[in-house]
Write an enzyme that holds these catalytic residues in place. Structure first.
Site, mmCIF file in Angstrom:
data_model
loop_
_atom_site.group_PDB
_atom_site.id
_atom_site.type_symbol
_atom_site.label_atom_id
_atom_site.label_comp_id
_atom_site.label_asym_id
_atom_site.label_seq_id
_atom_site.Cartn_x
_atom_site.Cartn_y
_atom_site.Cartn_z
ATOM 1 N N ILE A 1 60.051 120.998 91.704
ATOM 2 C CA ILE A 1 61.462 121.115 92.094
ATOM 3 C C ILE A 1 61.769 120.322 93.377
ATOM 4 O O ILE A 1 62.925 119.936 93.598
ATOM 5 C CB ILE A 1 61.882 122.598 92.214
ATOM 6 C CG1 ILE A 1 63.401 122.744 92.096
ATOM 7 C CG2 ILE A 1 61.362 123.224 93.496
ATOM 8 C CD1 ILE A 1 63.868 124.163 91.854
ATOM 9 N N GLY B 1 53.455 129.384 96.906
ATOM 10 C CA GLY B 1 54.194 129.022 95.694
ATOM 11 C C GLY B 1 55.258 127.967 95.945
ATOM 12 O O GLY B 1 55.072 127.042 96.741
ATOM 13 N N ASP C 1 58.078 128.282 97.410
ATOM 14 C CA ASP C 1 58.594 128.411 98.782
ATOM 15 C C ASP C 1 57.782 127.514 99.723
ATOM 16 O O ASP C 1 58.352 126.738 100.514
ATOM 17 C CB ASP C 1 58.479 129.893 99.188
ATOM 18 C CG ASP C 1 59.249 130.242 100.445
ATOM 19 O OD1 ASP C 1 60.021 129.405 100.934
ATOM 20 O OD2 ASP C 1 59.064 131.375 100.937
HETATM 21 N N1 AR6 Z 1 58.360 123.389 91.671
HETATM 22 C C1 AR6 Z 1 58.803 124.255 90.731
HETATM 23 N N2 AR6 Z 1 58.227 125.447 90.494
HETATM 24 C C2 AR6 Z 1 57.146 125.779 91.252
HETATM 25 C C3 AR6 Z 1 56.612 124.937 92.268
HETATM 26 C C4 AR6 Z 1 57.278 123.691 92.472
HETATM 27 N N3 AR6 Z 1 56.884 122.829 93.392
HETATM 28 N N4 AR6 Z 1 55.543 125.572 92.821
HETATM 29 C C5 AR6 Z 1 55.395 126.746 92.173
HETATM 30 N N5 AR6 Z 1 56.350 126.881 91.228
HETATM 31 P P1 AR6 Z 1 56.344 131.774 93.159
HETATM 32 P P2 AR6 Z 1 57.812 134.360 93.241
HETATM 33 C C6 AR6 Z 1 56.596 127.955 90.256
HETATM 34 O O1 AR6 Z 1 55.052 132.490 93.334
HETATM 35 O O2 AR6 Z 1 57.020 134.881 92.107
HETATM 36 C C7 AR6 Z 1 56.196 133.066 98.075
HETATM 37 O O3 AR6 Z 1 55.109 133.314 98.911
HETATM 38 C C8 AR6 Z 1 55.454 128.914 89.958
HETATM 39 O O4 AR6 Z 1 54.496 128.292 89.084
HETATM 40 O O5 AR6 Z 1 56.584 130.542 93.954
HETATM 41 O O6 AR6 Z 1 59.300 134.545 93.246
HETATM 42 C C9 AR6 Z 1 57.518 133.564 98.650
HETATM 43 O O7 AR6 Z 1 57.561 133.397 100.051
HETATM 44 C C10 AR6 Z 1 56.228 130.019 89.257
HETATM 45 O O8 AR6 Z 1 56.477 129.662 87.906
HETATM 46 O O9 AR6 Z 1 57.610 132.773 93.504
HETATM 47 C C11 AR6 Z 1 57.501 135.008 98.266
HETATM 48 O O10 AR6 Z 1 56.748 135.782 99.156
HETATM 49 C C12 AR6 Z 1 57.576 130.035 90.013
HETATM 50 O O11 AR6 Z 1 57.618 128.799 90.739
HETATM 51 C C13 AR6 Z 1 56.849 134.999 96.897
HETATM 52 O O12 AR6 Z 1 56.012 133.828 96.895
HETATM 53 C C14 AR6 Z 1 57.740 131.172 90.992
HETATM 54 O O13 AR6 Z 1 56.495 131.466 91.612
HETATM 55 C C15 AR6 Z 1 57.849 134.865 95.778
HETATM 56 O O14 AR6 Z 1 57.200 135.007 94.546
#
Ligand code: AR6
Length: 164
Positions: A11, A32, A34
């Site tokens: 993203i 992740g 973020d």
């Molecule tokens: N582009 C698009 N999607 C992504 C990317 C990227 N670069 N990187 C990861 N994903 P997560 P949550 C996907 O864990 O479950 C953080 O520490 C990933 O594969 O990022 O809402 C925050 O600070 C998955 O499909 O978010 C919070 O503490 C999706 O993004 C917590 O994680 C969401 O995974 C939030 O957890």
């Protein structure tokens, strides 16, 4: 009705008006998506986030895009999945809806979403995709929304929800 399309990718590469960040209630950065957004946007993003004094679960708050090729970043805090009986579906719907509202308020026409809550927060993927797809499609605005699935499993799950 917002228009929805799906791609697989990172993203932080999205070029448009806005991206949504799957953040936490403290808006203090994390892993992740973020973590990826903070790294790509640069250190000014952390300074801007701290001035927002957090974001309750289901709400959405806005910062500039800084080094990213978007005007704004919409930060939303998804629900942490427990067993589905702690208002997780309603809170996840609120994340999508409030993020879309911030996009409209900020005159955005193109906005990209990651799959909120389905990574570290453990929300079951199929359930989350249905909520994401229906909330975006039922949102009354002339918005072009792109779901950016990072991995193939997420891509397939959104594809299934979009065809259902
Ligand atoms: N582009 C698009 N999607 C992504 C990317 C990227 N670069 N990187 C990861 N994903 P997560 P949550 C996907 O864990 O479950 C953080 O520490 C990933 O594969 O990022 O809402 C925050 O600070 C998955 O499909 O978010 C919070 O503490 C999706 O993004 C917590 O994680 C969401 O995974 C939030 O957890």
């Amino acid at each position: 009705m917002a228009d929805l399309n799906l791609i697989q990718g990172d993203i932080t590469q999205f070029k448009g008006d806005a991206i949504v960040n799957a953040a936490n209630t403290g808006l203090v950065g994390g892993g992740g998506v973020d973590g990826a957004i903070h790294r790509a946007a640069g250190p000014e993003l952390d300074i801007a986030c701290r001035k927002l004094h957090g974001c309750p679960t289901g709400e959405a708050k806005v910062t500039p895009g800084f080094n990213l090729p978007v005007k704004i970043i919409i930060h939303t805090a998804g629900p942490i999945w427990r067993d589905g009986s702690f208002e997780e579906p309603k809170l996840l719907r609120n994340c999508y809806e409030n993020s879309l509202k911030r996009a409209v308020e900020n005159h955005c026409q193109t906005v990209a979403f990651p799959s909120i809550s389905t990574g570290i927060y453990g929300y079951p993927l199929d359930k989350a995709c249905k909520i994401g797809v229906s909330t975006i499609r039922n949102f009354e605005a002339a918005l072009q929304v792109t779901m950016v699935a990072f991995d193939e499993g997420t891509y397939r799950a959104f594809e299934k929800a979009m065809l259902a």
